[in-house]
Design an enzyme around this catalytic site. Structure first.
Site, PDB file in Angstrom:
ATOM      1  N   ASP A   6      -4.117   4.009   2.757  1.00  0.00           N
ATOM      2  CA  ASP A   6      -5.538   3.734   2.983  1.00  0.00           C
ATOM      3  C   ASP A   6      -5.782   2.305   3.452  1.00  0.00           C
ATOM      4  O   ASP A   6      -6.928   1.888   3.633  1.00  0.00           O
ATOM      5  CB  ASP A   6      -6.370   4.029   1.730  1.00  0.00           C
ATOM      6  CG  ASP A   6      -6.033   3.124   0.554  1.00  0.00           C
ATOM      7  OD1 ASP A   6      -5.104   2.292   0.679  1.00  0.00           O
ATOM      8  OD2 ASP A   6      -6.696   3.242  -0.503  1.00  0.00           O
ATOM      9  N   GLU A  60      -7.614 -20.036 -16.568  1.00  0.00           N
ATOM     10  CA  GLU A  60      -8.092 -20.578 -15.302  1.00  0.00           C
ATOM     11  C   GLU A  60      -9.280 -21.460 -15.678  1.00  0.00           C
ATOM     12  O   GLU A  60     -10.396 -20.979 -15.860  1.00  0.00           O
ATOM     13  CB  GLU A  60      -8.537 -19.479 -14.338  1.00  0.00           C
ATOM     14  CG  GLU A  60      -8.926 -20.050 -12.976  1.00  0.00           C
ATOM     15  CD  GLU A  60     -10.194 -19.432 -12.385  1.00  0.00           C
ATOM     16  OE1 GLU A  60     -10.425 -19.632 -11.180  1.00  0.00           O
ATOM     17  OE2 GLU A  60     -10.954 -18.774 -13.108  1.00  0.00           O
ATOM     18  N   ASP A  69       0.854  -1.197   0.000  1.00  0.00           N
ATOM     19  CA  ASP A  69       0.000   0.000   0.000  1.00  0.00           C
ATOM     20  C   ASP A  69       0.881   1.235   0.000  1.00  0.00           C
ATOM     21  O   ASP A  69       1.665   1.444   0.930  1.00  0.00           O
ATOM     22  CB  ASP A  69      -0.908  -0.045   1.234  1.00  0.00           C
ATOM     23  CG  ASP A  69      -1.666   1.251   1.465  1.00  0.00           C
ATOM     24  OD1 ASP A  69      -1.911   1.972   0.479  1.00  0.00           O
ATOM     25  OD2 ASP A  69      -2.012   1.538   2.632  1.00  0.00           O
ATOM     26  N   ASP A  84      -2.052  -1.196  -3.746  1.00  0.00           N
ATOM     27  CA  ASP A  84      -2.326  -0.463  -4.976  1.00  0.00           C
ATOM     28  C   ASP A  84      -1.189  -0.669  -5.972  1.00  0.00           C
ATOM     29  O   ASP A  84      -0.166  -1.295  -5.667  1.00  0.00           O
ATOM     30  CB  ASP A  84      -2.542   1.023  -4.684  1.00  0.00           C
ATOM     31  CG  ASP A  84      -1.467   1.613  -3.786  1.00  0.00           C
ATOM     32  OD1 ASP A  84      -0.268   1.411  -4.078  1.00  0.00           O
ATOM     33  OD2 ASP A  84      -1.811   2.255  -2.765  1.00  0.00           O
ATOM     34  N   ASP A 108      -9.913 -15.378 -16.380  1.00  0.00           N
ATOM     35  CA  ASP A 108     -10.742 -15.840 -15.270  1.00  0.00           C
ATOM     36  C   ASP A 108     -11.914 -16.662 -15.811  1.00  0.00           C
ATOM     37  O   ASP A 108     -12.559 -16.285 -16.787  1.00  0.00           O
ATOM     38  CB  ASP A 108     -11.265 -14.622 -14.504  1.00  0.00           C
ATOM     39  CG  ASP A 108     -12.027 -14.993 -13.252  1.00  0.00           C
ATOM     40  OD1 ASP A 108     -11.431 -15.615 -12.365  1.00  0.00           O
ATOM     41  OD2 ASP A 108     -13.225 -14.663 -13.180  1.00  0.00           O
TER      42      ASP A 108
END
Length: 553
Positions: free
Chosen positions: A42, A283, A38, A46, A224
């Site tokens: 927050d 996947e 991070d 990211d 995915d």
């Protein structure tokens, strides 16, 4: 300040040195972006945080980074509910951050693979909002699966399909005039309506999405639910409940339908039209190794995850059977096999292997890492496995965010049973330093609490400790690059006692002891690396329980 990108980039991105077929023996590291690093305090990882930590991955010795979704999303399922496939969610940064990350990775010799989610969108996607506002049977609804319900008033779902997350796979809509209307299909959460791949608009849109990210410079896509885009004609009933338990054991009317292969062939043509050996990774859950191999035929995708290996128990005979079946299936179509032990959807293997307690789980996990990296083909590492992180099993219910957790009953007796709902335990943010509010994850805490014991498992704590799991991985990956016999290529089994696997690669022997007791063997060669200390007799070596060793021959 980094400026936002437009869809056309002014310069050709820097790329790693060209290596045709690099993916055949690549070691690819999965970054769960929310939990990696991070940068802005927050509590949520990211893209800038990932970029700042890329030197760790380059130093670890991996070849590529796979990033989980960072697109605009309401985050109903950790970003796998995409509202805009061409925009970075502000939670994770900007398009400029994505571009900076790709370019920095390439400068470090790392390739970048990003997730694409084609089976479903977010219910906040503009297309789905248009569909809800349209009339029954309207053109906007053809991009999804809308159906009239069964029963006198359409009050029953159109068929008996169940969501992977538990409960029915259908949600009823309310028409613009306020009356109850058609139902829409969602094989996952209700916030993830399934797209209809019979629609030419859907196919054209995803071709455009892939080109957008390829133009930015990414090296490929992890697809995915690559087995899910095509549904059987007529959407027939399955005729039984607890359908999530059938996934990977049989062809279902909503998974592993033959029609998906035409889509993947078209994507392969698209990928091949770009320079730099861009790849597609499926996947895909399939009932057999042979059906999984269909996804990696020469004109389809480059790799498919080997979930049979991931699910294999800690048993030498079972491991050998899965390895043989996997290699035979992929070799039949000229593709490499992939090996994976953990990911963001399953309990970490350090914990899965811990039949006799945490110490045993870590010993087996270290041994499994050496076995995996010695096998022919490509390996995937899930973030934190190089630290030996265990599953976090005591997260408070009020902090959980896995949507399956809220849809699955504890006893599984009310028709809600799907995934177990405990995926948050493998998604706890990484520890980088010995101290600090979040052990170096970021300056503002972490979105899921980290155990106190993770201080000693942090990157800082393990770096330079020759007995640490981190240094074991660094050593194994360095040897994998140095030894020409590792990666893609031939393998043969050697004679070994029951409970022991011994395999030969050009110039190397790997021995794995899956037993709970020490095993004495003739010394196979010069010891290179072992997951536990070895001891020697006259021409023999004693291999500790639940351990693995590499030998130069």
């Amino acid at each position: 300040m980094t400026q936002e990108l437009t869809t056309s980039l002014p310069t050709e991105p820097v790329r790693p040195s060209e290596s045709p077929g690099w993916w055949r023996d690549a070691v690819i590291y999965q970054v769960y972006v929310r939990s990696f690093a991070d940068s802005d305090g927050d509590g949520i990882g990211d893209l800038r945080g990932v970029r700042e930590r890329l030197p760790h991955l380059a130093g670890l010795g991996v070849d590529a980074v796979w990033l989980t979704p960072f697109y605009a999303s309401p985050q109903a399922d950790g970003g796998y509910d995409v509202a805009d496939y061409r925009t970075v969610d502000p939670l994770f940064g900007t398009l400029g951050d994505a571009d900076d990350l790709v370019r920095t990775a390439h400068e470090l010799g790392l390739r970048v693979i990003v997730d694409v989610v084609p089976n479903h969108s977010s219910d906040q996607h503009p297309w789905f909002r248009e569909a809800l506002a349209d009339r029954p049977g309207g053109a906007a609804r053809t991009r999804y699966h809308f159906r009239r319900g069964r029963g006198a008033q359409g009050e029953l779902p159109p068929n008996d399909w169940e969501s992977v997350f538990g409960g029915p796979a259908w949600t009823r809509t309310t028409d613009p005039d306020g009356t109850l209307g058609d139902w829409y299909l969602h094989l996952f959460a209700p916030e993830q309506p399934d797209l209809n791949w019979d629609s030419p608009e859907v196919r054209a849109e995803f071709d455009s999405v892939l080109r957008f990210w390829l133009d930015l410079g990414v090296d490929g896509f992890r697809i995915d639910v690559a087995h899910g885009m095509v549904k059987a004609a007529g959407l027939p009933d399955i005729g039984r409940t607890e359908q999530a338990k059938l996934i990977g054991s049989q062809v279902l009317p909503f998974f592993d339908q033959d029609g998906v292969h035409e889509i993947h062939r078209s994507w392969r043509r698209l990928l091949d039209s770009y320079p730099g050996d861009r790849i597609g990774v499926a996947e895909a859950w399939a009932p057999t190794a042979e059906r999984l191999a269909l996804y990696v035929r020469p004109d389809e995708l480059h790799q498919a995850f080997n979930f049979q290996f991931l699910k294999c128990p800690w048993d030498a005979a079972a491991m050998r059977e899965v390895i043989d079946e996997s290699l035979a299936a992929t070799r039949s179509v000229g593709a490499p096999t992939t090996w994976v032990l953990s990911n963001h959807d399953v309990v970490r293997h350090t914990t899965r292997y811990a039949d006799g307690g945490p110490g045993q789980g870590l010993a087996r996990a270290r041994a499994a890492a050496l076995l995996t990296l010695a096998l022919p083909g490509s390996s995937y590492l899930y973030q934190g496995e190089e630290l030996g992180l265990p599953e976090v099993t005591d997260l408070p219910d009020e902090l959980r965010q896995d949507p399956a957790f809220f849809r699955t009953s504890p006893d599984g007796q009310d028709g809600q049973s799907g995934q177990d709902g405990f995926r948050d335990g493998c998604r706890v943010p990484l520890p980088w330093t010995r101290s600090g509010e979040s052990y170096g994850f970021g300056p503002g805490g972490s979105w899921l609490p980290q155990p106190d014991a993770w201080s000693g498992l942090s990157v800082e704590a393990q770096t330079g400790d020759p007995g640490s799991t981190l240094e074991l991985y660094r050593g194994a990956l360095a040897l994998r690059r140095e030894l020409p016999g590792l990666g893609d290529g031939p393998m043969s089994w050697l004679e070994a006692p029951a409970g022991v696997l011994a395999l030969s690669r050009p110039g190397l022997v790997c021995t794995l002891n899956t037993l709970g007791e020490e095993v004495e063997l003739p010394v196979p060669g010069r010891a290179l690396l072992s997951s536990a200390p070895l001891s020697y007799g006259a021409g023999t070596v004693r291999i500790p329980p639940d351990s693995c060793a590499w030998w130069a021959i």
